[in-house]
Design a protein around this motif. Sequence first.
Motif, PDB file in Angstrom:
ATOM      1  N   ASP A 137       0.869  -1.188  -0.032  1.00 34.61           N
ATOM      2  CA  ASP A 137       0.240  -0.042   0.062  1.00 34.61           C
ATOM      3  C   ASP A 137       0.948   1.345  -0.086  1.00 34.61           C
ATOM      4  OD1 ASP A 137      -2.303  -1.426   0.382  1.00 34.61           O
ATOM      5  OD2 ASP A 137      -2.955  -0.630   2.076  1.00 34.61           O
ATOM      6  N   ALA A 138       0.384   2.291  -0.776  1.00 34.90           N
ATOM      7  CA  ALA A 138       0.950   3.657  -0.608  1.00 34.90           C
ATOM      8  C   ALA A 138      -0.401   4.608  -0.326  1.00 34.90           C
ATOM      9  CB  ALA A 138       1.564   4.224  -1.815  1.00 34.90           C
ATOM     10  N   ASP A 139      -0.375   5.367   0.655  1.00 31.37           N
ATOM     11  CA  ASP A 139      -1.526   6.132   1.215  1.00 31.37           C
ATOM     12  C   ASP A 139      -0.985   7.408   1.880  1.00 31.37           C
ATOM     13  OD1 ASP A 139      -3.948   4.312   1.244  1.00 31.37           O
ATOM     14  OD2 ASP A 139      -2.434   3.149   2.358  1.00 31.37           O
ATOM     15  N   THR A 140      -1.822   8.441   1.395  1.00 28.83           N
ATOM     16  CA  THR A 140      -1.599   9.922   1.866  1.00 28.83           C
ATOM     17  C   THR A 140      -3.000   9.915   2.696  1.00 28.83           C
ATOM     18  OG1 THR A 140      -0.421  10.527  -0.219  1.00 28.83           O
ATOM     19  CG2 THR A 140      -1.331  12.178   1.206  1.00 28.83           C
ATOM     20  N   VAL A 141      -2.677  10.468   4.032  1.00 27.33           N
ATOM     21  CA  VAL A 141      -3.640  10.740   5.177  1.00 27.33           C
ATOM     22  C   VAL A 141      -3.582  12.307   5.411  1.00 27.33           C
ATOM     23  CG1 VAL A 141      -4.601  10.286   7.287  1.00 27.33           C
ATOM     24  CG2 VAL A 141      -3.493   8.382   5.899  1.00 27.33           C
ATOM     25  N   MET A 147      -4.211  16.703  -5.788  1.00 28.84           N
ATOM     26  CA  MET A 147      -2.818  16.273  -6.168  1.00 28.84           C
ATOM     27  C   MET A 147      -2.226  14.937  -5.646  1.00 28.84           C
ATOM     28  SD  MET A 147      -2.071  18.466  -8.241  1.00 28.84           S
ATOM     29  CE  MET A 147      -0.395  18.231  -8.449  1.00 28.84           C
ATOM     30  N   ALA A 148      -2.759  14.542  -4.275  1.00 26.56           N
ATOM     31  CA  ALA A 148      -2.669  13.513  -3.686  1.00 26.56           C
ATOM     32  C   ALA A 148      -2.902  12.256  -4.397  1.00 26.56           C
ATOM     33  CB  ALA A 148      -3.116  13.337  -2.446  1.00 26.56           C
ATOM     34  N   GLU A 154       0.465   8.659 -10.782  1.00 29.22           N
ATOM     35  CA  GLU A 154       2.103   8.647 -11.232  1.00 29.22           C
ATOM     36  C   GLU A 154       2.485   7.654 -10.657  1.00 29.22           C
ATOM     37  OE1 GLU A 154       5.444   9.697 -13.121  1.00 29.22           O
ATOM     38  OE2 GLU A 154       3.354  10.132 -13.833  1.00 29.22           O
ATOM     39  N   LEU A 155       2.608   7.254  -9.391  1.00 30.16           N
ATOM     40  CA  LEU A 155       3.211   6.408  -8.346  1.00 30.16           C
ATOM     41  C   LEU A 155       2.910   4.892  -9.208  1.00 30.16           C
ATOM     42  CD1 LEU A 155       4.932   5.548  -5.906  1.00 30.16           C
ATOM     43  CD2 LEU A 155       2.477   5.149  -4.965  1.00 30.16           C
TER      44      LEU A 155
END
Length: 192
Positions: A137-141, A147-148, A154-155
């Motif tokens: 997983d990759a998460d932005t909290v 943009m996130a 893009e990731l």
Amino acid sequence: MKIKPDAPGGVRDYSPSEMIFRLKVLDTIQQVFSRFGFDPLETPVLERTLVLTGGKPEDVGSAIYRAEIYEKGKSQEIGLDPDRQTSLRFDLTVPLARYVAANMTKLQFPFKRQQRGLVFRGEKPQAGRYREFIQFDADTVGTSSMMADAEIIELMASTLEALRISRFVVKFNNRKILNGLSQVAGFEPDKV
């Protein structure tokens, strides 16, 4: 008594040659995620059942593996105490939410994390579907910025390119469009 040396259904062994390949793939993914600023996080495989079920242990169903703790002379008592019931995680998102809630004052937001780990699902094993598997997983909290979301797209593309997968299509959707369809169709909000 003779015991057969085979693994339970829905899980498997990985030979050294398979593991060398798997670790190379996992390391490549981790390197790309790190380049994008996602910090590594590790949470326990074992979580409180109440956390995994959102406080409804009766809704555990067959998808969650319960882990019973046996202490000499106390096993029944522990098994009945909802605060002490534990289960194996079925994904990495619920443990992330628990971690963020427990460390809210210590974290800097937006909090970007990457995690890879074993997860367990008590589903019926089928071709290509296992009860134990690795999730990455990759998460932005802590941000509502689009943009996130764009960064995650893009990731994904960068990760596939780093894995030398040249032909792929990234598809995405926006929940606002789906929610707007009922308005366009003229449904009453309480009927949606």
